[in-house]
Design a protein around this motif. Sequence first.
Motif, mmCIF file in Angstrom:
data_model
loop_
_atom_site.group_PDB
_atom_site.id
_atom_site.type_symbol
_atom_site.label_atom_id
_atom_site.label_comp_id
_atom_site.label_asym_id
_atom_site.label_seq_id
_atom_site.Cartn_x
_atom_site.Cartn_y
_atom_site.Cartn_z
ATOM 1 N N SER A 32 -5.972 1.546 -3.549
ATOM 2 C CA SER A 32 -5.214 1.628 -5.088
ATOM 3 C C SER A 32 -4.797 0.227 -5.670
ATOM 4 N N THR A 33 -4.043 -0.476 -4.742
ATOM 5 C CA THR A 33 -3.514 -1.864 -5.167
ATOM 6 C C THR A 33 -4.827 -2.880 -5.173
ATOM 7 N N ALA A 34 -5.801 -2.818 -4.270
ATOM 8 C CA ALA A 34 -7.110 -3.514 -4.263
ATOM 9 C C ALA A 34 -7.755 -3.170 -5.273
ATOM 10 N N ALA A 35 -7.606 -1.787 -6.100
ATOM 11 C CA ALA A 35 -8.673 -1.449 -7.137
ATOM 12 C C ALA A 35 -8.011 -2.069 -8.409
ATOM 13 N N ASP A 36 -6.449 -2.273 -8.434
ATOM 14 C CA ASP A 36 -5.864 -2.915 -9.569
ATOM 15 C C ASP A 36 -6.211 -4.429 -9.481
ATOM 16 N N ALA A 37 -6.570 -4.887 -8.364
ATOM 17 C CA ALA A 37 -6.476 -6.527 -8.373
ATOM 18 C C ALA A 37 -8.019 -6.916 -8.699
ATOM 19 N N VAL A 38 -8.869 -5.873 -8.491
ATOM 20 C CA VAL A 38 -10.291 -6.242 -8.934
ATOM 21 C C VAL A 38 -10.854 -5.653 -10.241
ATOM 22 N N PHE A 91 -9.337 5.250 -3.725
ATOM 23 C CA PHE A 91 -9.204 4.173 -4.633
ATOM 24 C C PHE A 91 -8.144 4.508 -5.676
ATOM 25 N N GLY A 92 -7.881 5.810 -5.585
ATOM 26 C CA GLY A 92 -6.970 6.238 -6.755
ATOM 27 C C GLY A 92 -7.540 6.384 -8.160
ATOM 28 N N ARG A 93 -9.004 6.405 -8.122
ATOM 29 C CA ARG A 93 -9.435 6.335 -9.513
ATOM 30 C C ARG A 93 -10.724 7.471 -9.702
ATOM 31 N N LEU A 94 -10.289 8.732 -9.820
ATOM 32 C CA LEU A 94 -11.227 10.089 -9.687
ATOM 33 C C LEU A 94 -12.261 9.711 -10.785
ATOM 34 N N GLN A 95 -13.455 9.623 -10.416
ATOM 35 C CA GLN A 95 -14.544 9.704 -11.525
ATOM 36 C C GLN A 95 -15.030 10.837 -11.811
ATOM 37 N N GLU A 138 -0.990 2.667 15.331
ATOM 38 C CA GLU A 138 -0.057 3.484 15.981
ATOM 39 C C GLU A 138 0.751 4.545 15.515
ATOM 40 N N GLY A 139 0.802 5.513 16.021
ATOM 41 C CA GLY A 139 1.544 6.790 15.599
ATOM 42 C C GLY A 139 1.029 7.448 14.263
ATOM 43 N N ALA A 140 -0.232 7.142 13.885
ATOM 44 C CA ALA A 140 -0.658 7.512 12.525
ATOM 45 C C ALA A 140 -1.088 9.026 12.730
ATOM 46 N N THR A 141 -0.913 9.721 11.641
ATOM 47 C CA THR A 141 -1.744 10.956 11.789
ATOM 48 C C THR A 141 -2.625 10.885 10.571
ATOM 49 N N GLU A 142 -3.600 11.985 10.471
ATOM 50 C CA GLU A 142 -4.565 11.976 9.447
ATOM 51 C C GLU A 142 -3.681 11.827 7.893
ATOM 52 N N GLN A 143 -2.936 12.733 7.838
ATOM 53 C CA GLN A 143 -1.946 12.625 6.537
ATOM 54 C C GLN A 143 -1.193 11.201 6.234
ATOM 55 N N THR A 144 -0.850 10.816 7.188
ATOM 56 C CA THR A 144 -0.110 9.417 6.963
ATOM 57 C C THR A 144 -1.320 8.092 6.701
ATOM 58 N N ALA A 145 -2.370 8.491 7.459
ATOM 59 C CA ALA A 145 -3.252 7.509 7.148
ATOM 60 C C ALA A 145 -4.033 7.569 5.827
ATOM 61 N N ALA A 146 -4.095 8.875 5.324
ATOM 62 C CA ALA A 146 -4.683 9.089 3.933
ATOM 63 C C ALA A 146 -3.616 8.264 2.832
ATOM 64 N N TRP A 147 -2.456 8.300 3.285
ATOM 65 C CA TRP A 147 -1.329 7.537 2.489
ATOM 66 C C TRP A 147 -1.605 6.196 2.437
ATOM 67 N N ASP A 148 -1.682 5.876 3.815
ATOM 68 C CA ASP A 148 -1.916 4.304 4.004
ATOM 69 C C ASP A 148 -3.268 3.794 3.112
ATOM 70 N N VAL A 149 -4.410 4.611 3.428
ATOM 71 C CA VAL A 149 -5.310 4.091 2.634
ATOM 72 C C VAL A 149 -5.372 4.167 1.079
ATOM 73 N N GLY A 150 -4.634 5.176 0.610
ATOM 74 C CA GLY A 150 -4.450 5.182 -0.793
ATOM 75 C C GLY A 150 -3.744 4.090 -1.420
ATOM 76 N N ALA A 151 -2.487 3.741 -0.731
ATOM 77 C CA ALA A 151 -1.573 2.764 -1.213
ATOM 78 C C ALA A 151 -2.331 1.326 -1.036
ATOM 79 N N VAL A 152 -3.353 1.213 -0.043
ATOM 80 C CA VAL A 152 -3.923 -0.350 -0.176
ATOM 81 C C VAL A 152 -5.050 -0.171 -0.912
ATOM 82 N N HIS A 192 3.468 -4.371 -3.734
ATOM 83 C CA HIS A 192 2.620 -2.982 -4.353
ATOM 84 C C HIS A 192 2.407 -1.989 -3.337
ATOM 85 N N VAL A 193 1.877 -2.567 -2.203
ATOM 86 C CA VAL A 193 1.193 -1.577 -1.125
ATOM 87 C C VAL A 193 2.458 -0.949 -0.626
ATOM 88 N N LYS A 194 3.659 -1.753 -0.379
ATOM 89 C CA LYS A 194 4.842 -1.081 0.296
ATOM 90 C C LYS A 194 5.482 -0.330 -0.762
#
Length: 131
Positions: free
Chosen positions: A99-105, A125-129, A83-97, A11-13
């Motif tokens: 949102s997957t965790a949110a689905d799991a819980v 978490f991909g869940r705008l309140q 390593e090699g991440a930018t704020e944009q790629t990190a935001a993508w990483d955070v969202g991917a992980v 899911h993260v991938k």
Amino acid sequence: MTVRREAFLNHVKERGEYATLQEADRAARVVLALLGAHLVGEVRARLAARLPEDFALILLNPLQSAEPLPPERFVRATAAWIEGATEQTAAWDVGAVLSTAADAVGDDLLKEILLQLPAGYDALFGRLQPT
């Protein structure tokens, strides 16, 4: 119920559009280590119980955080650890992980998790309140 490691990483991938499971694994490890530093007590334990074992251990033995980081600093911290991440790629990483965790819980535990975090994490978490 615990999510299987392979299913969680797939899911993260998929969400992170990573080329390999190794990239998804690296993002998951960094993001969950940082998240673990922000959560305490039963909420952290209940989240860990829903994650694959190696990720649960990362969440339960976190880096120490003096104070919860606001969402934008959480993303910056993630970029610093990958390593090699930018704020944009990190935001993508955070969202991917996350949102997957949110689905799991599920929604109830996610609400409790969000109560322990500064405002704005719902978007990570991909869940705008609604405000």
